[in-house]
Design a protein around this motif. Structure first.
Motif, PDB file in Angstrom:
ATOM      1  N   LEU A  59       0.921  -1.334   0.119  1.00 35.04           N
ATOM      2  CA  LEU A  59       0.130   0.035   0.016  1.00 35.04           C
ATOM      3  C   LEU A  59       0.885   1.193  -0.087  1.00 35.04           C
ATOM      4  N   GLU A  60       0.688   2.212  -0.890  1.00 36.47           N
ATOM      5  CA  GLU A  60       1.434   3.481  -0.854  1.00 36.47           C
ATOM      6  C   GLU A  60       0.435   4.661  -0.645  1.00 36.47           C
ATOM      7  N   GLY A  74      -2.810  10.100   5.928  1.00 35.66           N
ATOM      8  CA  GLY A  74      -1.966   9.161   5.437  1.00 35.66           C
ATOM      9  C   GLY A  74      -2.641   7.787   5.534  1.00 35.66           C
ATOM     10  N   LEU A  75      -3.085   7.568   6.783  1.00 35.73           N
ATOM     11  CA  LEU A  75      -3.857   6.378   6.957  1.00 35.73           C
ATOM     12  C   LEU A  75      -5.012   6.166   6.188  1.00 35.73           C
ATOM     13  N   HIS A  76      -5.819   7.202   5.984  1.00 37.71           N
ATOM     14  CA  HIS A  76      -6.757   7.336   5.310  1.00 37.71           C
ATOM     15  C   HIS A  76      -6.603   6.763   3.797  1.00 37.71           C
ATOM     16  N   MET A  82      -9.871  -0.421   1.044  1.00 39.43           N
ATOM     17  CA  MET A  82     -10.210  -1.831   1.641  1.00 39.43           C
ATOM     18  C   MET A  82     -11.246  -1.800   2.712  1.00 39.43           C
ATOM     19  N   THR A  83     -12.319  -0.656   2.370  1.00 36.32           N
ATOM     20  CA  THR A  83     -13.387  -0.585   3.271  1.00 36.32           C
ATOM     21  C   THR A  83     -14.380  -1.828   3.237  1.00 36.32           C
ATOM     22  N   ASP A  84     -14.232  -2.476   1.981  1.00 40.94           N
ATOM     23  CA  ASP A  84     -15.169  -3.679   1.719  1.00 40.94           C
ATOM     24  C   ASP A  84     -14.500  -4.791   2.435  1.00 40.94           C
ATOM     25  N   HIS A  88     -14.541  -8.484   7.513  1.00 40.70           N
ATOM     26  CA  HIS A  88     -13.503  -9.551   7.600  1.00 40.70           C
ATOM     27  C   HIS A  88     -12.445  -9.510   8.869  1.00 40.70           C
ATOM     28  N   LEU A  89     -12.644  -8.219   9.720  1.00 41.53           N
ATOM     29  CA  LEU A  89     -11.764  -8.005  10.674  1.00 41.53           C
ATOM     30  C   LEU A  89     -11.945  -8.667  11.983  1.00 41.53           C
ATOM     31  N   PRO A  90     -11.287  -9.169  12.657  1.00 38.99           N
ATOM     32  CA  PRO A  90     -11.465  -9.836  14.069  1.00 38.99           C
ATOM     33  C   PRO A  90     -12.314  -8.877  14.920  1.00 38.99           C
TER      34      PRO A  90
END
Length: 92
Positions: A59-60, A74-76, A82-84, A88-90
């Motif tokens: 990721l860049e 920057g994090l945004h 990848m919001t879709d 799937h996150l724990p």
């Protein structure tokens, strides 16, 4: 992706390669700074290619002065595509 040959940058390339080769078992960071035109972007490109060829998803993001006052800009940039995958996150 193919690499660019960087003449006279053996020490810097070795440092980048060492960091990538230690992933994912050990994370770390490398600060690349210097005057314009000395090859900083080429070293970053080398890191991206090395990581990509090692099987990592890369990721860049690019910092811009106008966003300096925005927290997590920057994090945004890194996560907006990848919001879709959030579902799937724990759990926390």
């Amino acid at each position: 992706m193919s690499g660019t040959i960087l003449f006279g940058r053996d020490e810097e390339l070795a440092a980048v390669d060492e960091l990538v080769d230690e992933l994912p078992g050990r994370g770390s960071a490398l600060l690349i700074r210097g005057a314009p035109g000395i090859g900083k972007s080429s070293l970053l490109d080398h890191a991206v290619i090395r990581a990509w060829n090692s099987g990592f998803i890369v990721l860049e993001a690019s910092g811009v002065q106008i966003e300096a006052h925005l927290p997590f800009a920057g994090l945004h940039q890194l996560t907006r595509t990848m919001t879709d995958r959030v579902s799937h996150l724990p759990p926390t």
